[in-house]
Motif scaffolding. Structure first.
Motif, PDB file in Angstrom:
ATOM      1  N   THR A 140      54.710  36.399  34.700  1.00  0.00           N
ATOM      2  CA  THR A 140      54.425  37.821  34.876  1.00  0.00           C
ATOM      3  C   THR A 140      55.318  38.365  35.980  1.00  0.00           C
ATOM      4  N   GLU A 141      55.578  39.664  35.954  1.00  0.00           N
ATOM      5  CA  GLU A 141      56.412  40.249  37.000  1.00  0.00           C
ATOM      6  C   GLU A 141      55.756  40.107  38.370  1.00  0.00           C
ATOM      7  N   GLU A 142      54.435  40.178  38.406  1.00  0.00           N
ATOM      8  CA  GLU A 142      53.732  40.026  39.683  1.00  0.00           C
ATOM      9  C   GLU A 142      53.991  38.650  40.287  1.00  0.00           C
ATOM     10  N   ARG A 169      61.863  41.291  31.035  1.00  0.00           N
ATOM     11  CA  ARG A 169      61.003  40.254  30.451  1.00  0.00           C
ATOM     12  C   ARG A 169      60.865  40.484  28.945  1.00  0.00           C
ATOM     13  N   ASP A 181      55.226  29.065  29.324  1.00  0.00           N
ATOM     14  CA  ASP A 181      54.437  29.926  30.204  1.00  0.00           C
ATOM     15  C   ASP A 181      54.309  29.224  31.556  1.00  0.00           C
ATOM     16  N   ASN A 183      53.022  30.503  34.393  1.00  0.00           N
ATOM     17  CA  ASN A 183      52.093  31.199  35.292  1.00  0.00           C
ATOM     18  C   ASN A 183      51.018  30.262  35.842  1.00  0.00           C
TER      19      ASN A 183
END
Length: 206
Positions: A140-142, A169, A181, A183
């Motif tokens: 995620t960008e965060e 993205r 993924d 994350n």
């Protein structure tokens, strides 16, 4: 057997290096495009003369080494200068990749190319012929911003500016044949690489 060639990419601080190392642990050949580019401009490399003739001595440190930040500031503010630099370097990068591919003996090869997908959302022509599948490491960008700030001690605004200079993205995911993924934690990353490794082995047997 045809050599299966996997283009590994993802945004800055997405975890490409960790993924690359996990594939290497499976004895898979890794071709690092960033390292190829660094070697092109290593001290005393022939291309440095061309750079000096084009941009002068200001882009070099006093010891003769290339000041990459100064060069970057020039070319990213001038489409003409960037196009000139690409014409100089792209054939050399492609030639080096070809040599490393010819020497590779693993069932498939990982080509770690951070900028495999450019800002227009396309794979540049000098790289497209080397890639059979695109593997995107996704975050995620965060998470990307938080990791980049922590890694390079940057402000959030500086991190966002760097990310904005790359393909989005959404653009990366649109071209992905496979997605990791990243994350989660390292164990989850390791499991995904293991699964893809086994999958690529089956593809390389066909």
């Amino acid at each position: 057997m045809n050599q299966l060639r996997i283009g590994l990419t993802g945004g800055i601080s997405s975890g490409k290096s960790s993924v690359s190392q996990l594939f290497k642990q499976h004895q898979i050949t890794l071709i690092d495009a960033d390292q190829i580019a660094r070697d092109l401009f290593a001290p005393n490399a022939p291309l440095l003369t061309s750079l000096k003739n084009k941009f002068g001595d200001d882009i070099f440190f006093s010891n003769g080494e290339l000041d990459r930040k100064k060069l970057g500031k020039i070319v990213f503010n001038s489409k003409e200068d960037l196009a000139w630099l690409n014409r100089l370097t792209h054939p050399k990068v492609a030639e080096n990749i070809e040599q490393q591919l010819a020497a590779a003996i693993s069932p498939y090869v990982i080509l770690d190319i951070p900028l495999l997908i450019d800002k227009s959302g396309q794979v540049p022509a000098h790289l497209a012929n080397f890639i059979d599948r695109i593997l995107v490491v996704d975050v995620t960008e965060e998470n990307q911003i938080n990791r980049l700030c922590a890694r390079d001690n940057l402000s959030k605004a500086d991190a966002q500016s760097i990310i904005a200079n790359q393909s989005t993205r959404k653009q990366k995911l649109a071209l992905a044949d496979d997605i990791i993924d990243n994350n989660g934690d390292f164990n989850q990353l390791e499991t995904q690489v293991e699964q893809l490794h086994n999958y690529y082995l089956t593809l390389s047997d066909n």
